[in-house]
Design a protein around this motif. Sequence first.
Motif, PDB file in Angstrom:
ATOM      1  N   LEU A  11       0.828  -1.202   0.000  1.00  8.55           N
ATOM      2  CA  LEU A  11       0.000   0.000   0.000  1.00  8.55           C
ATOM      3  C   LEU A  11       0.863   1.251   0.000  1.00  8.55           C
ATOM      4  CD1 LEU A  11      -2.825   1.200   0.077  1.00  8.55           C
ATOM      5  CD2 LEU A  11      -2.826   0.878   2.559  1.00  8.55           C
ATOM      6  N   SER A  12       1.950   1.211   0.741  1.00  2.90           N
ATOM      7  CA  SER A  12       2.868   2.335   0.780  1.00  2.90           C
ATOM      8  C   SER A  12       3.438   2.630  -0.605  1.00  2.90           C
ATOM      9  CB  SER A  12       4.005   2.055   1.764  1.00  2.90           C
ATOM     10  OG  SER A  12       4.923   3.127   1.792  1.00  2.90           O
ATOM     11  N   ALA A  13       3.782   1.590  -1.339  1.00  4.97           N
ATOM     12  CA  ALA A  13       4.324   1.777  -2.687  1.00  4.97           C
ATOM     13  C   ALA A  13       3.301   2.455  -3.595  1.00  4.97           C
ATOM     14  CB  ALA A  13       4.769   0.441  -3.266  1.00  4.97           C
ATOM     15  N   VAL A  14       2.041   2.044  -3.489  1.00  5.25           N
ATOM     16  CA  VAL A  14       0.979   2.652  -4.300  1.00  5.25           C
ATOM     17  C   VAL A  14       0.801   4.122  -3.906  1.00  5.25           C
ATOM     18  CG1 VAL A  14      -1.514   2.628  -4.761  1.00  5.25           C
ATOM     19  CG2 VAL A  14      -0.222   0.477  -4.716  1.00  5.25           C
ATOM     20  N   CYS A  15       0.746   4.384  -2.601  1.00  5.58           N
ATOM     21  CA  CYS A  15       0.544   5.759  -2.121  1.00  5.58           C
ATOM     22  C   CYS A  15       1.734   6.649  -2.471  1.00  5.58           C
ATOM     23  CB  CYS A  15       0.308   5.758  -0.617  1.00  5.58           C
ATOM     24  SG  CYS A  15      -1.242   4.970  -0.132  1.00  5.58           S
ATOM     25  N   ARG A  16       2.946   6.115  -2.327  1.00 10.67           N
ATOM     26  CA  ARG A  16       4.141   6.895  -2.678  1.00 10.67           C
ATOM     27  C   ARG A  16       4.147   7.225  -4.172  1.00 10.67           C
ATOM     28  NH1 ARG A  16       8.386   8.004   0.362  1.00 10.67           N
ATOM     29  NH2 ARG A  16       8.503   7.170   2.455  1.00 10.67           N
ATOM     30  N   ALA A  17       3.739   6.281  -4.989  1.00  9.95           N
ATOM     31  CA  ALA A  17       3.685   6.538  -6.434  1.00  9.95           C
ATOM     32  C   ALA A  17       2.688   7.658  -6.733  1.00  9.95           C
ATOM     33  CB  ALA A  17       3.320   5.259  -7.183  1.00  9.95           C
ATOM     34  N   ALA A  18       1.555   7.638  -6.058  1.00  5.97           N
ATOM     35  CA  ALA A  18       0.546   8.679  -6.266  1.00  5.97           C
ATOM     36  C   ALA A  18       1.042  10.043  -5.801  1.00  5.97           C
ATOM     37  CB  ALA A  18      -0.742   8.313  -5.536  1.00  5.97           C
ATOM     38  N   GLY A  19       1.899  10.052  -4.788  1.00  2.00           N
ATOM     39  CA  GLY A  19       2.426  11.305  -4.254  1.00  2.00           C
ATOM     40  C   GLY A  19       3.841  11.594  -4.701  1.00  2.00           C
ATOM     41  N   LEU A  27       5.165  14.522   2.049  1.00  2.00           N
ATOM     42  CA  LEU A  27       4.420  13.268   1.991  1.00  2.00           C
ATOM     43  C   LEU A  27       4.314  12.638   3.381  1.00  2.00           C
ATOM     44  CD1 LEU A  27       2.986  11.409   0.006  1.00  2.00           C
ATOM     45  CD2 LEU A  27       5.152  10.228  -0.345  1.00  2.00           C
ATOM     46  N   LYS A  28       5.403  12.665   4.130  1.00  2.00           N
ATOM     47  CA  LYS A  28       5.384  12.141   5.501  1.00  2.00           C
ATOM     48  C   LYS A  28       4.404  12.934   6.361  1.00  2.00           C
ATOM     49  CE  LYS A  28      10.237  10.768   5.523  1.00  2.00           C
ATOM     50  NZ  LYS A  28      11.544  11.062   6.144  1.00  2.00           N
ATOM     51  N   ALA A  29       4.463  14.248   6.282  1.00  2.00           N
ATOM     52  CA  ALA A  29       3.582  15.099   7.087  1.00  2.00           C
ATOM     53  C   ALA A  29       2.112  14.873   6.736  1.00  2.00           C
ATOM     54  CB  ALA A  29       3.953  16.568   6.902  1.00  2.00           C
ATOM     55  N   LEU A  30       1.823  14.717   5.458  1.00  2.00           N
ATOM     56  CA  LEU A  30       0.448  14.452   5.049  1.00  2.00           C
ATOM     57  C   LEU A  30      -0.041  13.120   5.602  1.00  2.00           C
ATOM     58  CD1 LEU A  30       0.540  15.668   1.339  1.00  2.00           C
ATOM     59  CD2 LEU A  30      -0.781  16.671   3.215  1.00  2.00           C
ATOM     60  N   GLN A  31       0.813  12.107   5.600  1.00  2.00           N
ATOM     61  CA  GLN A  31       0.403  10.799   6.103  1.00  2.00           C
ATOM     62  C   GLN A  31       0.183  10.841   7.612  1.00  2.00           C
ATOM     63  OE1 GLN A  31      -0.552   8.235   4.228  1.00  2.00           O
ATOM     64  NE2 GLN A  31      -1.239   7.307   6.120  1.00  2.00           N
ATOM     65  N   ALA A  62       2.410   5.740   7.868  1.00  2.00           N
ATOM     66  CA  ALA A  62       3.274   6.857   8.264  1.00  2.00           C
ATOM     67  C   ALA A  62       4.614   6.340   8.762  1.00  2.00           C
ATOM     68  CB  ALA A  62       2.584   7.711   9.334  1.00  2.00           C
ATOM     69  N   MET A  63       4.604   5.283   9.575  1.00  2.00           N
ATOM     70  CA  MET A  63       5.865   4.699  10.040  1.00  2.00           C
ATOM     71  C   MET A  63       6.696   4.218   8.861  1.00  2.00           C
ATOM     72  SD  MET A  63       5.044   2.610  13.524  1.00  2.00           S
ATOM     73  CE  MET A  63       6.797   2.271  13.746  1.00  2.00           C
ATOM     74  N   HIS A  64       6.046   3.591   7.876  1.00  2.00           N
ATOM     75  CA  HIS A  64       6.769   3.088   6.701  1.00  2.00           C
ATOM     76  C   HIS A  64       7.308   4.235   5.867  1.00  2.00           C
ATOM     77  CE1 HIS A  64       7.461   0.954   2.884  1.00  2.00           C
ATOM     78  NE2 HIS A  64       7.802  -0.028   3.702  1.00  2.00           N
ATOM     79  N   TYR A  65       6.578   5.336   5.762  1.00  2.00           N
ATOM     80  CA  TYR A  65       7.066   6.504   5.025  1.00  2.00           C
ATOM     81  C   TYR A  65       8.302   7.078   5.701  1.00  2.00           C
ATOM     82  CZ  TYR A  65       2.812   7.044   2.175  1.00  2.00           C
ATOM     83  OH  TYR A  65       1.785   6.884   1.287  1.00  2.00           O
ATOM     84  N   ILE A  66       8.276   7.130   7.031  1.00  2.00           N
ATOM     85  CA  ILE A  66       9.386   7.718   7.780  1.00  2.00           C
ATOM     86  C   ILE A  66      10.647   6.877   7.648  1.00  2.00           C
ATOM     87  CG2 ILE A  66      10.188   8.250  10.121  1.00  2.00           C
ATOM     88  CD1 ILE A  66       7.216   9.093  10.685  1.00  2.00           C
ATOM     89  N   ASP A  67      10.495   5.546   7.724  1.00  2.00           N
ATOM     90  CA  ASP A  67      11.669   4.668   7.653  1.00  2.00           C
ATOM     91  C   ASP A  67      11.279   3.345   7.004  1.00  2.00           C
ATOM     92  OD1 ASP A  67      14.034   3.302   7.952  1.00  2.00           O
ATOM     93  OD2 ASP A  67      13.980   3.262  10.138  1.00  2.00           O
ATOM     94  N   PRO A  68      11.264   3.289   5.662  1.00  2.00           N
ATOM     95  CA  PRO A  68      10.811   2.082   4.978  1.00  2.00           C
ATOM     96  C   PRO A  68      11.560   0.810   5.370  1.00  2.00           C
ATOM     97  CG  PRO A  68      11.024   3.885   3.417  1.00  2.00           C
ATOM     98  CD  PRO A  68      11.607   4.355   4.719  1.00  2.00           C
ATOM     99  N   THR A  69      12.835   0.909   5.639  1.00  2.00           N
ATOM    100  CA  THR A  69      13.597  -0.305   5.955  1.00  2.00           C
ATOM    101  C   THR A  69      13.556  -0.661   7.435  1.00  2.00           C
ATOM    102  OG1 THR A  69      15.653   0.941   6.194  1.00  2.00           O
ATOM    103  CG2 THR A  69      15.170  -0.001   4.017  1.00  2.00           C
ATOM    104  N   GLY A  70      13.215   0.281   8.292  1.00  2.00           N
ATOM    105  CA  GLY A  70      13.249   0.002   9.721  1.00  2.00           C
ATOM    106  C   GLY A  70      11.903   0.012  10.418  1.00  2.00           C
TER     107      GLY A  70
END
Length: 93
Positions: A11-19, A27-31, A62-70
């Motif tokens: 879902l994050s990948a889809v949302c990131r692509a849209a934004g 993008l992080k602040a919006l999430q 939002a957590m995934h946007y902030i740090d996708p790998t962690g």
Amino acid sequence: MDALWDNIEKLSAVCRAAGAHLPDEELKALQVGKVAEEAGDDHRWSEVQNDLVGAVIAALLAMHYIDPTGARADFDEILHRRTRRGREAATAV
């Protein structure tokens, strides 16, 4: 829990692509703002439950946007600290 995070990553990948046209910090602040929006002010329990699930999904995104790998490890660590066993372990050190 892995299936949940797998879905969040998709879902994050889809949302990131849209934004993609937005700066990463915006993008992080919006999430993060979306988490507050999902809290809602409905009065029927079914609507409250729907809003709560939406808030959980928005928060995990939002957590995934902030740090996708962690994000997974951060979630696990924070959840552990917030449990009784985690608090007891922290005070014992």
